[in-house]
Write an enzyme that holds these catalytic residues in place. Structure first.
Site, short mmCIF file in Angstrom:
data_model
loop_
_atom_site.label_atom_id
_atom_site.label_comp_id
_atom_site.label_asym_id
_atom_site.label_seq_id
_atom_site.Cartn_x
_atom_site.Cartn_y
_atom_site.Cartn_z
N GLY A 143 54.85 39.41 0.72
CA GLY A 143 55.85 39.95 1.64
C GLY A 143 56.12 38.96 2.76
N ARG B 236 55.89 35.81 7.86
CA ARG B 236 56.30 35.10 9.09
C ARG B 236 57.81 35.01 9.19
NH1 ARG B 236 56.11 28.81 7.71
NH2 ARG B 236 56.24 29.02 5.48
N ASP C 84 49.29 33.49 11.21
CA ASP C 84 49.83 33.68 12.56
C ASP C 84 51.30 34.09 12.65
OD1 ASP C 84 51.06 31.36 11.81
OD2 ASP C 84 50.15 30.09 13.36
N ARG D 227 67.72 31.68 8.49
CA ARG D 227 68.07 31.40 7.10
C ARG D 227 69.15 32.39 6.66
NH1 ARG D 227 63.10 31.29 3.10
NH2 ARG D 227 62.97 33.45 3.73
N ASP E 128 57.50 34.55 -6.30
CA ASP E 128 58.03 35.00 -5.00
C ASP E 128 58.99 33.98 -4.40
OD1 ASP E 128 55.37 33.70 -4.93
OD2 ASP E 128 55.71 33.62 -2.78
N ASN E 129 59.08 32.82 -5.03
CA ASN E 129 60.03 31.80 -4.56
C ASN E 129 61.18 31.63 -5.53
OD1 ASN E 129 58.48 31.33 -2.29
ND2 ASN E 129 57.30 29.70 -3.24
N ASP F 73 63.01 28.58 -0.50
CA ASP F 73 61.68 28.11 -0.14
C ASP F 73 61.54 26.60 -0.27
OD1 ASP F 73 58.85 27.66 0.19
OD2 ASP F 73 58.70 29.83 0.10
P1 AMP Z 1 55.28 30.38 1.00
O1 AMP Z 1 54.20 29.44 0.63
O2 AMP Z 1 56.10 29.93 2.19
O3 AMP Z 1 56.13 30.80 -0.15
O4 AMP Z 1 54.54 31.68 1.55
C1 AMP Z 1 53.73 32.48 0.73
C2 AMP Z 1 53.36 33.73 1.47
O5 AMP Z 1 52.56 33.45 2.61
C3 AMP Z 1 54.52 34.54 2.00
O6 AMP Z 1 54.20 35.90 1.88
C4 AMP Z 1 54.61 34.11 3.44
O7 AMP Z 1 55.23 35.08 4.24
C5 AMP Z 1 53.15 33.94 3.80
N1 AMP Z 1 52.96 33.00 4.90
C6 AMP Z 1 53.09 31.65 4.85
N2 AMP Z 1 52.84 31.09 6.05
C7 AMP Z 1 52.53 32.10 6.90
C8 AMP Z 1 52.17 32.20 8.30
N3 AMP Z 1 52.06 31.11 9.07
N4 AMP Z 1 51.95 33.43 8.80
C9 AMP Z 1 52.04 34.52 8.03
N5 AMP Z 1 52.36 34.51 6.73
C10 AMP Z 1 52.61 33.33 6.16
MG MG Z 2 57.92 31.65 -0.21
#
Ligand code: AMP
Ligand code: MG
Length: 473
Positions: free
Chosen positions: A84, A87, A119, A170, A242-243, A252
């Site tokens: 989900g 951030r 965070d 975005r 998820d991407n 992403d």
């Molecule tokens: P991503 O690698 O950007 O596709 O992120 C994978 C998951 O990790 C997603 O659910 C993001 O919302 C969560 N996520 C990534 N970075 C953060 C962060 N700094 N704080 C909270 N959630 C994060």
């Molecule tokens: Mg992502």
């Protein structure tokens, strides 16, 4: 601008209310005037204090609550049923000039229900990287989420070291992903799956009917998108479910990269140890992800499971032929060949490019210039003179009258080379935004040659080469 929150009409299992963190000293770093124009937003507004408050996540949403969207995902093959927006949050959606809608998503706005201990923040360099590469993707004519603005928060974000915090706005047709369907399927929420299919069709798939038509359309869009990426040497780097977005836009911009020297097995992502998301694996992984989507849709495809599986398989079988046809069309066009029966030359071309580690972009630019009658050296792109002569004889025989026009329109001169992106981001860190703006000028019109941007054509030196990219957190 009338911002609505259409997503809130969907079943509540799909989202959680989100609270925007307030930022003390927001500062606009970059704003996308062209995109604002497409959204029907006046340039003056985009640069106003009111806009800054909104883009920083400070303005209370007058139209309703911002939402964090729930999704699941296969990350490097392992299933996580609860991801989900950790951030980011959905601020709302707006109608644009052609009557379609776009969602505004704020990324880096603080913790949500789905933050899982992290965070909820984003760093300035990661958000600018997304801004730059998504602009490059759009400049190449490929579907992508867009970046409206990046705002510095004035707050520190801790990664390996303290970094500048930022919020990216975005813009996407929809932020629904394959993982959104997986989230529902993992919870047995069949009625919500049907509602989500209807939502996506209404949002951006006019003319598409029913769950099988929906699956077919998602498959076709991904086949075209991945073929498009590969025709420019692009490696997404983190094709987790998820991407992968349902609307077929690139989403992403984490550890992605455009290749310099051609290596079909190339991987950039620092965490992709097994090469799962290597350049040449992308179609297979795309199909794997789409198979996960098809599984989620089985209860809607037919009453009997066997019958549903048969329908899903028929749809999935159309992926590879569609990918191949689009990849071949694009690659032949890059070679100035309009006869689509000549795909044999593509394999030979890629093989010899790999042998010589030819720079993917420079090679096709050189061919274009050759056809334009300019003086260019082709030998550096081949392992030997004999290899070059043999290849050229075949290529010369297949080109038609319209070769130059085709090639000039399909062979970018400027791509978002990693070392240039990194150098631009380093300069921003030192307070100098010029290299980033110069890079963007090239990337926004990558097919138009500009003498003042010649240096953007250069491949990295051994010292400049960026060997790994990191997930954009
Ligand atoms: P991503 O690698 O950007 O596709 O992120 C994978 C998951 O990790 C997603 O659910 C993001 O919302 C969560 N996520 C990534 N970075 C953060 C962060 N700094 N704080 C909270 N959630 C994060
Ligand atoms: Mg992502």
């Amino acid at each position: 601008m009338l911002i609505e929150q259409s997503y809130a009409a969907l079943p509540p299992v799909l989202f959680a209310k989100a609270t925007l963190m307030s930022v003390a000293t927001p500062k606009l770093v970059i704003a996308n005037d062209a995109l604002a124009g497409e959204l029907g937003l006046p340039r003056e507004w985009l640069h106003s204090d009111a806009a800054l408050e909104m883009l920083a996540g400070n303005a209370p949403a007058a139209h309703g609550e911002p939402l964090a969207m729930a999704y699941a995902g296969h990350q490097f093959g392992g299933f996580n049923p609860s991801l989900g927006d950790g951030r980011a949050m959905l601020f709302g959606d707006v109608e644009i000039g052609d009557g379609t809608r776009r969602e505004l998503h704020l990324k880096g706005t603080g913790r949500t229900t789905y933050s899982r201990g992290a965070d909820g923040r984003a760093t300035l360099s990661a958000m600018l990287r997304e801004y730059i590469i998504s602009e490059a993707m759009h400049g190449l004519g490929l579907p992508t989420t867009r970046s409206l603005a990046v705002v510095e928060t004035g707050e520190r974000v801790w990664r390996q070291r303290p970094e500048q915090g930022a919020v990216l706005t975005r813009v996407a047709k929809s932020h629904v992903r394959v993982g959104t369907f997986q989230y529902l399927a993992a919870r047995g929420e069949t009625a919500a799956i049907a509602a989500l299919v209807a939502h996506e069709i209404a949002r951006h798939m006019s003319g598409v009917v029913g769950p099988a038509g929906f699956l077919d359309e998602v498959i076709a869009r991904q086949a075209r998108l991945i073929a498009g990426w590969m025709s420019f040497g692009f490696i997404h780097g983190v094709m987790n479910t998820d991407n992968m977005q349902i609307a077929g836009e690139t989403i992403d911009y984490g550890p992605c990269a455009f290749m310099d020297g051609f290596d079909p097995q190339k991987v950039f992502s620092s965490i992709d140890e097994n090469g799962r998301y290597a350049y040449d694996k992308q179609p297979m992984i795309g199909l794997w992800n789409l198979t996960r989507l098809a599984e989620c849709l089985l209860p809607l495809l037919a009453n009997e499971r066997e019958a549903a599986i048969k329908i899903a398989e028929e749809c999935l079988q159309r992926f590879m032929p569609q990918f191949e046809a689009e990849f071949e069309r694009r690659m032949l066009t890059k070679l100035g060949i309009s006869d689509l029966e000549q795909a044999g030359l593509i394999t030979k071309t890629l093989q010899q490019m790999a042998n010589a580690r030819a720079d993917f972009t420079q090679f096709f630019t050189a061919l274009t210039r050759q056809v334009a009658g300019r003086e260019v050296e082709l030998l550096p792109f081949f392992i030997s003179e004999v290899a070059m002569m043999e290849w050229r004889a075949e290529w010369d025989a297949l080109r038609g009258q319209d070769a130059l026009a085709l090639m000039a329109a399909h062979n970018p001169i400027y791509i978002a080379r990693n070392h240039r992106v990194e150098a631009a981001l380093t300069a921003v860190g030192e307070g100098n935004l010029l290299p980033m703006h110069e890079l963007l000028i090239g990337l926004q019109k990558p097919f138009e040659e500009r003498t003042e941007l010649t240096s953007l054509e250069l491949a990295p030196s051994a010292q400049e080469e960026v060997l790994q990219t990191f997930c954009g957190t």
